[in-house]
Design a protein around this motif. Sequence first.
Motif, mmCIF file in Angstrom:
data_model
loop_
_atom_site.group_PDB
_atom_site.id
_atom_site.type_symbol
_atom_site.label_atom_id
_atom_site.label_comp_id
_atom_site.label_asym_id
_atom_site.label_seq_id
_atom_site.Cartn_x
_atom_site.Cartn_y
_atom_site.Cartn_z
ATOM 1 N N SER A 264 0.850 -1.188 0.000
ATOM 2 C CA SER A 264 0.000 0.000 0.000
ATOM 3 C C SER A 264 0.889 1.243 0.000
ATOM 4 O O SER A 264 2.095 1.164 0.226
ATOM 5 N N HIS A 265 0.290 2.371 -0.223
ATOM 6 C CA HIS A 265 1.055 3.615 -0.304
ATOM 7 C C HIS A 265 1.668 3.915 1.065
ATOM 8 O O HIS A 265 0.978 3.988 2.071
ATOM 9 N N PRO B 285 -3.503 -3.498 -9.317
ATOM 10 C CA PRO B 285 -2.810 -2.495 -10.136
ATOM 11 C C PRO B 285 -2.066 -1.442 -9.309
ATOM 12 O O PRO B 285 -0.935 -1.078 -9.627
ATOM 13 N N GLU B 286 -2.690 -0.943 -8.240
ATOM 14 C CA GLU B 286 -2.018 0.055 -7.398
ATOM 15 C C GLU B 286 -0.808 -0.562 -6.692
ATOM 16 O O GLU B 286 0.248 0.062 -6.580
ATOM 17 N N GLU B 287 -0.951 -1.806 -6.229
ATOM 18 C CA GLU B 287 0.165 -2.489 -5.580
ATOM 19 C C GLU B 287 1.299 -2.723 -6.567
ATOM 20 O O GLU B 287 2.474 -2.658 -6.201
ATOM 21 N N ARG C 223 2.113 -0.772 -9.067
ATOM 22 C CA ARG C 223 2.816 0.508 -9.232
ATOM 23 C C ARG C 223 3.770 0.752 -8.061
ATOM 24 O O ARG C 223 4.915 1.168 -8.255
ATOM 25 N N VAL C 224 3.309 0.494 -6.848
ATOM 26 C CA VAL C 224 4.163 0.689 -5.666
ATOM 27 C C VAL C 224 5.336 -0.285 -5.704
ATOM 28 O O VAL C 224 6.473 0.083 -5.391
#
Length: 108
Positions: free
Chosen positions: A61-62, A91-93, A95-96
Amino acid sequence: MKMIQTIRQFFKTPKAVQRFEYVRETVMPPPVDTTHCATAEAATEMRAPVPEPRVEEIAFSHQGDLESYVRGLAVPKEAIERWISAGVLLPEETRVASKMIRIICNNK
């Protein structure tokens, strides 16, 4: 049909009697040599299982400060790349995780 009956009467062949024999088949285990088993058990020691190397859990996570978070990780870059290529991350994971890999490469 009449011809077969006539031939049977001519040759006087007795009708075949069908006898069925029911057999139950059981498989017996081979005999165990008890003297060998007792010495084998005494020779082997009970050992605790060897723990497998544990992969540290990562939060994809961010993070507030991603660079300091990545410095504290003990997970190799290849493990993160495998998770990305396996498609197990959202998808967000993903990118991180790709940012984490860039940070790891820049720190080396």
